[in-house]
Motif scaffolding. Sequence first.
Motif, PDB file in Angstrom:
ATOM      1  N   VAL A 115      -8.011   3.387   0.984  1.00  0.00           N
ATOM      2  CA  VAL A 115      -6.615   2.329   1.071  1.00  0.00           C
ATOM      3  C   VAL A 115      -6.778   1.796   2.755  1.00  0.00           C
ATOM      4  CG1 VAL A 115      -4.193   2.644   1.622  1.00  0.00           C
ATOM      5  CG2 VAL A 115      -4.929   3.445  -0.429  1.00  0.00           C
TER       6      VAL A 115
ATOM      7  N   GLU B 184      -9.150   8.725  -1.352  1.00  0.00           N
ATOM      8  CA  GLU B 184      -8.194   7.586  -1.709  1.00  0.00           C
ATOM      9  C   GLU B 184      -7.515   6.842  -0.437  1.00  0.00           C
ATOM     10  OE1 GLU B 184      -4.305   6.825  -4.311  1.00  0.00           O
ATOM     11  OE2 GLU B 184      -4.643   8.814  -3.949  1.00  0.00           O
TER      12      GLU B 184
ATOM     13  N   LYS C  50       0.949  -1.212  -0.053  1.00  0.00           N
ATOM     14  CA  LYS C  50      -0.018   0.173   0.014  1.00  0.00           C
ATOM     15  C   LYS C  50       0.846   1.322  -0.203  1.00  0.00           C
ATOM     16  CE  LYS C  50      -4.154  -1.575   2.619  1.00  0.00           C
ATOM     17  NZ  LYS C  50      -5.166  -1.239   3.597  1.00  0.00           N
TER      18      LYS C  50
ATOM     19  N   GLY D  76      -0.136  -1.008   4.364  1.00  0.00           N
ATOM     20  CA  GLY D  76       0.049  -2.250   3.742  1.00  0.00           C
ATOM     21  C   GLY D  76       1.080  -2.999   4.195  1.00  0.00           C
TER      22      GLY D  76
ATOM     23  N   LEU E 217       0.640   8.426  -1.530  1.00  0.00           N
ATOM     24  CA  LEU E 217      -0.718   9.006  -1.735  1.00  0.00           C
ATOM     25  C   LEU E 217      -0.692  10.585  -2.487  1.00  0.00           C
ATOM     26  CD1 LEU E 217      -2.681   7.732   1.263  1.00  0.00           C
ATOM     27  CD2 LEU E 217      -2.982   7.106  -1.110  1.00  0.00           C
TER      28      LEU E 217
END
Length: 346
Positions: free
Chosen positions: A218, A214, A194, A319, A271
Motif C-alpha cells: 500500500v 500488505e 487507500k 491514499g 488494513l
Amino acid sequence: MTVTGTAAPGTPGRTPGEAVRLTRYARGGGCACKIPPGELEDLVAGQVPPPGTAPPGLLVGLEHGDDAAVAALPGGGAAVATADFFTPVVDDPYDWGRIAAANALSDVYAMGGTPLLAVNLLAWPRDRLPAELAREVLRGGRDTAAAAGCPVAGGHSVDDAEPKYGMAVTGVADPERLLRLDRGRAGLPLSLTKPLGLGVLNNRHKATGEVFPEAVAVMAALNRDAAAAALEAGCRCATDVTGFGLLGHLYKLARASGVSAVLHAAAVPFLAGAREAVRDGFVSGGTRRNLRWVAPHCDFGSAGEETRLLLADAQTSGGLLVAGEVPGAPVIGELVAPDGPALRVR
C-alpha cells in the motif's frame, strides 16, 4: 533484503552476526516523525504573506498548507514543486526507498499534477551503516520514480547520525484543473483511495520485526491512478493522507474550504491487523499528538478510543482524500454546511 553489512557492533540497529534493522536507527518512523501539526502551523505563521500580497504567478502557497506549491508558467500551464523525506519506516532498504519515493511523488498527484523530474535527498550515518544499504535505498527510489515516468537526476546528501531519505519533485499541472484544499463545497462526498492503519503496523514492525507485506504494498503504490480518476470525475479538492492522519488532513481541508465534514467511521477501510496493533499498544506519539490537535474541533459521537486513534493514525504514503466520488474508492463521508464542529464522526 537482509543485509548484515559492516556497521559497528553495539550500534542500535545491529549486534554482531545480526542483520541490520534500519528502523532501530530512527527515533520516529516515516511520516510519524513530522513536526506536530499545531507546532508546524505556529512555526510557518509568519511566513504566510498577507492577503493580496502573494508574489505574482503563485497559484498555491502557504495559506492552507496544501501538499505542494504551484506557480503559473510564462507560456501557460503550471509548475508544481514539493520536497518530502523521512526516517526509515521499514527495515528493508529497497522497500524504504520505494515508499519514500511514492510518498514524495504523491504530493504532486495530490495537486492534480504529473511528476516531471526528481532529485534525491539522502542523510546517511556513513560510519555506522554500510554504503550498500544506501545504494539499495536509492535503487528503490529510482525504480518507483521510473514507474511514474519521472527521471531522477542527481540530488543532495549529508553525513548524519540518523538515516533519512526522500525526494524533491517538480511536476506540471493544468492550472484550471488543480486539486486544492480550498475547493471543497457542501454536498460533496468524501472518497479515500487507500486503507488506514499504516502507522500502527509500521510501529509494530519497528518494535517486533514482524513484516506486513500488505502495508508495504500500500505504501509503495503510486497515487497516480487515483489522481487521474479524481480529475476525470471532475473533482477539484483533494489532499493526501500522511503524517497528520485522516482526521488532521480532513480538518485542514474543511477549514480551508469553509465547510464542515461528516465522517462515517464504519465506512473507513483499515488494513488487516491495524485494530489489533492499536489494542496491543503500538501507537506512535505522532498519532496521539494528531488526536490532541483535532479533538477540540471534532464531535466524536460514539466513536471509542480505538477508532479515534485509528482515524488519527499517522500514515506514511497514504491514499488521497478527495472531495468527490472517485470510481473504485469507498465513500467515507461528506462535506456539509459549516455548523458546529468542523468534524463529526458518526
